[in-house]
Design an enzyme around this catalytic site. Structure first.
Site, PDB file in Angstrom:
ATOM      1  N   HIS A   1       0.842  -1.205   0.000  1.00  0.00           N
ATOM      2  CA  HIS A   1       0.000   0.000   0.000  1.00  0.00           C
ATOM      3  C   HIS A   1       0.872   1.248   0.000  1.00  0.00           C
ATOM      4  CE1 HIS A   1       0.474  -0.600   4.461  1.00  0.00           C
ATOM      5  NE2 HIS A   1       0.481   0.716   4.491  1.00  0.00           N
TER       6      HIS A   1
ATOM      7  N   GLU B   1      -3.711   4.035   2.090  1.00  0.00           N
ATOM      8  CA  GLU B   1      -3.866   4.383   3.512  1.00  0.00           C
ATOM      9  C   GLU B   1      -3.794   5.895   3.634  1.00  0.00           C
ATOM     10  OE1 GLU B   1      -0.704   2.862   5.953  1.00  0.00           O
ATOM     11  OE2 GLU B   1      -1.589   3.573   7.815  1.00  0.00           O
TER      12      GLU B   1
HETATM   13  C1  LIG Z   1      -2.101   0.726  10.369  1.00  0.00           C
HETATM   14  C2  LIG Z   1      -0.796   0.127  10.764  1.00  0.00           C
HETATM   15  C3  LIG Z   1       0.232   0.222   9.644  1.00  0.00           C
HETATM   16  C4  LIG Z   1       0.564   1.692   9.410  1.00  0.00           C
HETATM   17  O1  LIG Z   1       1.092   2.037   8.357  1.00  0.00           O
HETATM   18  O2  LIG Z   1       0.340   2.469  10.370  1.00  0.00           O
HETATM   19  C5  LIG Z   1      -0.282  -0.422   8.396  1.00  0.00           C
HETATM   20  O3  LIG Z   1      -0.203   0.061   7.293  1.00  0.00           O
HETATM   21  S1  LIG Z   1      -1.034  -1.960   8.645  1.00  0.00           S
HETATM   22  C6  LIG Z   1      -1.360  -2.584   6.977  1.00  0.00           C
HETATM   23  C7  LIG Z   1      -2.235  -3.802   7.071  1.00  0.00           C
HETATM   24  N1  LIG Z   1      -3.638  -3.431   7.210  1.00  0.00           N
HETATM   25  C8  LIG Z   1      -4.430  -3.333   6.124  1.00  0.00           C
HETATM   26  O4  LIG Z   1      -4.024  -3.580   5.005  1.00  0.00           O
HETATM   27  C9  LIG Z   1      -5.866  -2.907   6.393  1.00  0.00           C
HETATM   28  C10 LIG Z   1      -6.643  -2.727   5.096  1.00  0.00           C
HETATM   29  N2  LIG Z   1      -6.658  -3.953   4.309  1.00  0.00           N
HETATM   30  C11 LIG Z   1      -7.807  -4.715   4.166  1.00  0.00           C
HETATM   31  O5  LIG Z   1      -8.863  -4.406   4.701  1.00  0.00           O
HETATM   32  C12 LIG Z   1      -7.701  -5.970   3.301  1.00  0.00           C
HETATM   33  O6  LIG Z   1      -6.349  -6.340   3.207  1.00  0.00           O
HETATM   34  C13 LIG Z   1      -8.257  -5.744   1.856  1.00  0.00           C
HETATM   35  C14 LIG Z   1      -9.759  -5.482   1.925  1.00  0.00           C
HETATM   36  C15 LIG Z   1      -7.535  -4.634   1.155  1.00  0.00           C
HETATM   37  C16 LIG Z   1      -8.028  -7.031   1.074  1.00  0.00           C
HETATM   38  O7  LIG Z   1      -8.659  -8.082   1.746  1.00  0.00           O
HETATM   39  P1  LIG Z   1      -8.224  -9.605   1.408  1.00  0.00           P
HETATM   40  O8  LIG Z   1      -6.756  -9.708   1.403  1.00  0.00           O
HETATM   41  O9  LIG Z   1      -9.002 -10.486   2.312  1.00  0.00           O
HETATM   42  O10 LIG Z   1      -8.600  -9.946  -0.059  1.00  0.00           O
HETATM   43  P2  LIG Z   1      -9.940  -9.696  -0.844  1.00  0.00           P
HETATM   44  O11 LIG Z   1     -10.265 -10.928  -1.611  1.00  0.00           O
HETATM   45  O12 LIG Z   1     -11.031  -9.080  -0.022  1.00  0.00           O
HETATM   46  O13 LIG Z   1      -9.388  -8.590  -1.872  1.00  0.00           O
HETATM   47  C17 LIG Z   1     -10.251  -7.993  -2.789  1.00  0.00           C
HETATM   48  C18 LIG Z   1      -9.401  -7.678  -3.992  1.00  0.00           C
HETATM   49  O14 LIG Z   1      -8.366  -6.754  -3.617  1.00  0.00           O
HETATM   50  C19 LIG Z   1      -7.104  -7.314  -3.960  1.00  0.00           C
HETATM   51  N3  LIG Z   1      -6.138  -6.886  -2.958  1.00  0.00           N
HETATM   52  C20 LIG Z   1      -6.008  -7.352  -1.702  1.00  0.00           C
HETATM   53  N4  LIG Z   1      -5.000  -6.706  -1.071  1.00  0.00           N
HETATM   54  C21 LIG Z   1      -4.487  -5.837  -1.969  1.00  0.00           C
HETATM   55  C22 LIG Z   1      -3.429  -4.899  -1.955  1.00  0.00           C
HETATM   56  N5  LIG Z   1      -2.675  -4.728  -0.857  1.00  0.00           N
HETATM   57  N6  LIG Z   1      -3.171  -4.164  -3.057  1.00  0.00           N
HETATM   58  C23 LIG Z   1      -3.926  -4.329  -4.173  1.00  0.00           C
HETATM   59  N7  LIG Z   1      -4.953  -5.216  -4.291  1.00  0.00           N
HETATM   60  C24 LIG Z   1      -5.219  -5.947  -3.178  1.00  0.00           C
HETATM   61  C25 LIG Z   1      -7.291  -8.795  -3.977  1.00  0.00           C
HETATM   62  O15 LIG Z   1      -6.320  -9.391  -4.810  1.00  0.00           O
HETATM   63  C26 LIG Z   1      -8.677  -8.883  -4.561  1.00  0.00           C
HETATM   64  O16 LIG Z   1      -8.587  -8.659  -5.939  1.00  0.00           O
HETATM   65  P3  LIG Z   1      -9.270  -9.694  -6.969  1.00  0.00           P
HETATM   66  O17 LIG Z   1      -8.960  -9.150  -8.327  1.00  0.00           O
HETATM   67  O18 LIG Z   1     -10.747  -9.684  -6.619  1.00  0.00           O
HETATM   68  O19 LIG Z   1      -8.623 -11.019  -6.676  1.00  0.00           O
HETATM   69 CO   LIG Z   2       0.937   1.635   6.377  1.00  0.00          CO
END
Ligand SMILES: CC[C@H](C(=O)O)C(=O)SCCNC(=O)CCNC(=O)[C@H](O)C(C)(C)COP(=O)(O)OP(=O)(O)OC[C@H]1O[C@@H](n2cnc3c(N)ncnc32)[C@H](O)[C@@H]1OP(=O)(O)O
Ligand SMILES: [Co+2]
Length: 134
Positions: A79, A130
């Site tokens: 991200h 983010e």
């Molecule tokens: C906050 C503390 C620290 C900071 O900087 O302070 C951080 O940054 S912590 C970082 C970790 N926390 C997070 O990432 C929170 C937000 N993330 C989420 O809610 C999930 O990871 C989400 C919704 C982005 C993805 O969920 P999941 O991995 O379960 O997969 P999905 O099947 O729901 O994904 C849907 C779709 O999105 C694609 N995807 C997933 N992650 C990423 C990404 N990082 N970059 C780009 N695309 C992503 C995934 O491949 C799916 O695509 P599809 O084409 O449908 O297969």
């Molecule tokens: Co971060």
């Protein structure tokens, strides 16, 4: 709305090994790792002057980034984090514009002790965004 690029986050399979590699091969100044249980990650930061690199590995069973690592076992860019002045105003404007704010929409405290929110990658051409209030 957008301020500076606060950090670019890279998921790695082994944070300790990645920190050592960045330090030894790239001469990076790597921070001590910090585990953020509420976010399911352990992070270390590299300050490169104009922004930071956030190295992160999963922390705990239900870590949010486990599916990402399963799809990208060698790691990868996860991200980008932009700074905003008022995260709730930004959130409300984004939702009004049709963007999806992840989680319950309430900002949570991130690795820098500041409120953060995440925007769905599918709403921003495949990049997870983010926002951090500074
Ligand atoms: C906050 C503390 C620290 C900071 O900087 O302070 C951080 O940054 S912590 C970082 C970790 N926390 C997070 O990432 C929170 C937000 N993330 C989420 O809610 C999930 O990871 C989400 C919704 C982005 C993805 O969920 P999941 O991995 O379960 O997969 P999905 O099947 O729901 O994904 C849907 C779709 O999105 C694609 N995807 C997933 N992650 C990423 C990404 N990082 N970059 C780009 N695309 C992503 C995934 O491949 C799916 O695509 P599809 O084409 O449908 O297969
Ligand atoms: Co971060």
């Amino acid at each position: 709305m957008l301020g500076r690029l606060n950090h670019v986050a890279l998921v790695v399979p082994d944070l300790q090994a990645a920190c050592a590699h960045y330090r030894d091969v790239l001469g990076a100044n790597v921070s001590a790792p910090q585990s953020l249980a509420e976010h399911g990650v352990t992070v270390a930061f590299i300050d490169v002057g104009n922004t930071k690199i956030e190295l992160l590995e999963p922390f705990g069973e239900g870590s949010t980034i486990l599916p990402f690592l399963a799809k990208n076992p060698s790691g990868g860019m996860h991200h980008v984090c932009y700074e905003v002045d008022d995260i709730r105003a930004a959130r409300d404007q984004l939702i009004a514009g049709g963007a999806r704010v992840l989680g319950d929409g309430e900002p949570r405290i991130g690795a820098h002790g500041k409120p953060v929110l995440f925007l769905h990658p599918k709403d921003f051409f495949g990049t997870l965004i983010e926002l951090e209030q500074v």
